[in-house]
Design a protein around this motif. Structure first.
Motif, PDB file in Angstrom:
ATOM      1  N   GLY A 124      -2.012  -0.736 -23.569  1.00 19.86           N
ATOM      2  CA  GLY A 124      -1.935  -2.048 -22.929  1.00 19.86           C
ATOM      3  C   GLY A 124      -1.062  -3.039 -23.662  1.00 19.86           C
ATOM      4  N   THR A 131      -0.032   1.211 -20.017  1.00 19.44           N
ATOM      5  CA  THR A 131      -1.401   1.135 -20.535  1.00 19.44           C
ATOM      6  C   THR A 131      -1.808   2.454 -21.179  1.00 19.44           C
ATOM      7  OG1 THR A 131      -2.028  -0.478 -18.842  1.00 19.44           O
ATOM      8  CG2 THR A 131      -3.805   0.718 -19.926  1.00 19.44           C
ATOM      9  N   PRO A 145      -5.600  -8.517 -20.215  1.00 19.45           N
ATOM     10  CA  PRO A 145      -5.847  -7.068 -20.149  1.00 19.45           C
ATOM     11  C   PRO A 145      -6.912  -6.713 -19.110  1.00 19.45           C
ATOM     12  CG  PRO A 145      -5.750  -7.813 -22.422  1.00 19.45           C
ATOM     13  CD  PRO A 145      -5.766  -9.061 -21.570  1.00 19.45           C
ATOM     14  N   PHE A 146      -6.722  -5.605 -18.460  1.00 18.75           N
ATOM     15  CA  PHE A 146      -7.607  -5.052 -17.431  1.00 18.75           C
ATOM     16  C   PHE A 146      -7.551  -5.845 -16.120  1.00 18.75           C
ATOM     17  CE2 PHE A 146      -9.692  -4.022 -21.526  1.00 18.75           C
ATOM     18  CZ  PHE A 146      -9.504  -2.646 -21.497  1.00 18.75           C
ATOM     19  N   VAL A 147      -7.454  -7.162 -16.223  1.00 14.25           N
ATOM     20  CA  VAL A 147      -7.357  -7.970 -15.003  1.00 14.25           C
ATOM     21  C   VAL A 147      -6.045  -7.682 -14.294  1.00 14.25           C
ATOM     22  CG1 VAL A 147      -7.315 -10.316 -14.047  1.00 14.25           C
ATOM     23  CG2 VAL A 147      -8.815  -9.774 -15.973  1.00 14.25           C
ATOM     24  N   ASP A 148      -4.991  -7.408 -15.085  1.00  9.50           N
ATOM     25  CA  ASP A 148      -3.694  -7.095 -14.479  1.00  9.50           C
ATOM     26  C   ASP A 148      -3.767  -5.851 -13.610  1.00  9.50           C
ATOM     27  OD1 ASP A 148      -4.124  -5.464 -16.637  1.00  9.50           O
ATOM     28  OD2 ASP A 148      -2.084  -5.619 -17.452  1.00  9.50           O
ATOM     29  N   HIS A 149      -4.605  -4.892 -14.024  1.00  7.64           N
ATOM     30  CA  HIS A 149      -4.752  -3.679 -13.212  1.00  7.64           C
ATOM     31  C   HIS A 149      -5.547  -3.952 -11.938  1.00  7.64           C
ATOM     32  CE1 HIS A 149      -2.881  -1.056 -16.107  1.00  7.64           C
ATOM     33  NE2 HIS A 149      -3.638  -1.539 -17.050  1.00  7.64           N
ATOM     34  N   LEU A 150      -6.511  -4.864 -12.032  1.00  7.29           N
ATOM     35  CA  LEU A 150      -7.259  -5.252 -10.838  1.00  7.29           C
ATOM     36  C   LEU A 150      -6.323  -5.910  -9.827  1.00  7.29           C
ATOM     37  CD1 LEU A 150     -10.539  -6.710 -12.401  1.00  7.29           C
ATOM     38  CD2 LEU A 150     -10.211  -4.476 -11.321  1.00  7.29           C
ATOM     39  N   THR A 202      -4.241  -3.512  -7.718  1.00  5.19           N
ATOM     40  CA  THR A 202      -4.893  -2.864  -6.582  1.00  5.19           C
ATOM     41  C   THR A 202      -4.710  -3.641  -5.281  1.00  5.19           C
ATOM     42  OG1 THR A 202      -7.003  -3.986  -7.028  1.00  5.19           O
ATOM     43  CG2 THR A 202      -6.632  -1.857  -8.091  1.00  5.19           C
ATOM     44  N   ASN A 234       2.082  -4.041 -21.769  1.00  5.24           N
ATOM     45  CA  ASN A 234       1.923  -4.645 -20.438  1.00  5.24           C
ATOM     46  C   ASN A 234       2.494  -6.052 -20.346  1.00  5.24           C
ATOM     47  OD1 ASN A 234       0.541  -2.284 -20.058  1.00  5.24           O
ATOM     48  ND2 ASN A 234      -1.271  -3.218 -19.145  1.00  5.24           N
ATOM     49  N   ALA A 265       0.682   1.071 -15.306  1.00  2.00           N
ATOM     50  CA  ALA A 265      -0.365   2.051 -15.604  1.00  2.00           C
ATOM     51  C   ALA A 265       0.086   3.000 -16.706  1.00  2.00           C
ATOM     52  CB  ALA A 265      -0.718   2.835 -14.341  1.00  2.00           C
TER      53      ALA A 265
END
Length: 202
Positions: free
Chosen positions: A142, A137, A76-81, A84, A145, A134
């Protein structure tokens, strides 16, 4: 018989390139690993300008990068990083794999076509799935995801194999995929913007 069709080798190369570029839109390194593995064992030919892809160092590097990329998308969250940087990376990878199919076209036409067709295809699919992730999430917190990540990995693997084994089918799937990603990707971004606007209003 098909070999006698004018420009058929270029058409076939375009189909393979589009299929591989579409695969990099799902996952950046898995298609490169697939091509490296196939060329290393001489399952597919590799022109002299891209022989580095068929070498053992490239095979090991792309293999490690593939495993790391796949596993990281479940964090989690790392996938959004990763999202980018995934679009520019996918654009580069898609361009390289597309260009690897055109050895005799000439440097400028080869890379211009690779950037437009290969890079454009990869960037469109990658950005579309970034929007879908996105939206996932925002709507599932999330939890959905992992489903998106698994779909991307499966899509990259299937498209990589199809591009090398059945390039015409891969090209057709890539075209359909582009249309679907544009449609659902836009809807996902709009839904995300709508939820953000609603939050700001509250």
């Amino acid at each position: 018989m098909l070999d006698q069709v004018p420009y058929f080798p270029y058409i076939l190369s375009a189909f393979i390139g589009i299929g591989l570029a579409a695969a990099t839109g799902f996952r950046v390194f898995l298609p490169m690993f697939a091509v490296s593995l196939a060329s290393y064992f001489h399952w597919i030919p590799m022109n002299e300008h891209f022989e580095w892809l068929s070498g053992l160092p490239a095979l090991i590097t792309t293999g490690i990068a593939t495993i790391a990329e796949i596993l990281t998308y479940y964090i989690p969250f790392v996938d959004h990083l990763l999202d980018t940087i995934s679009v520019p990376l996918a654009t580069v990878a898609g361009s390289v794999l597309f260009a690897s199919q055109f050895a005799d076209l000439g440097t400028f036409p080869q890379w211009a076509l690779a950037l437009i067709a290969g890079g454009g295809t990869a960037a469109t699919i990658s950005s579309g799935f970034a929007g879908i992730r996105a939206a996932s999430t925002a709507t599932t917190g999330g939890l959905g995801n992992s489903v998106v990540g698994t779909t991307e990995t499966a899509g990259a693997g299937i498209m990589s194999i199809l591009a090398m084994a059945a390039p015409v089918i891969a090209a057709v799937f890539a075209l359909i995929l582009l249309i679907l990603v544009v449609i659902f990707g836009r809807k996902a971004w709009r839904k995300l913007r709508g939820s953000k606007n609603a939050t700001d209003t509250i």
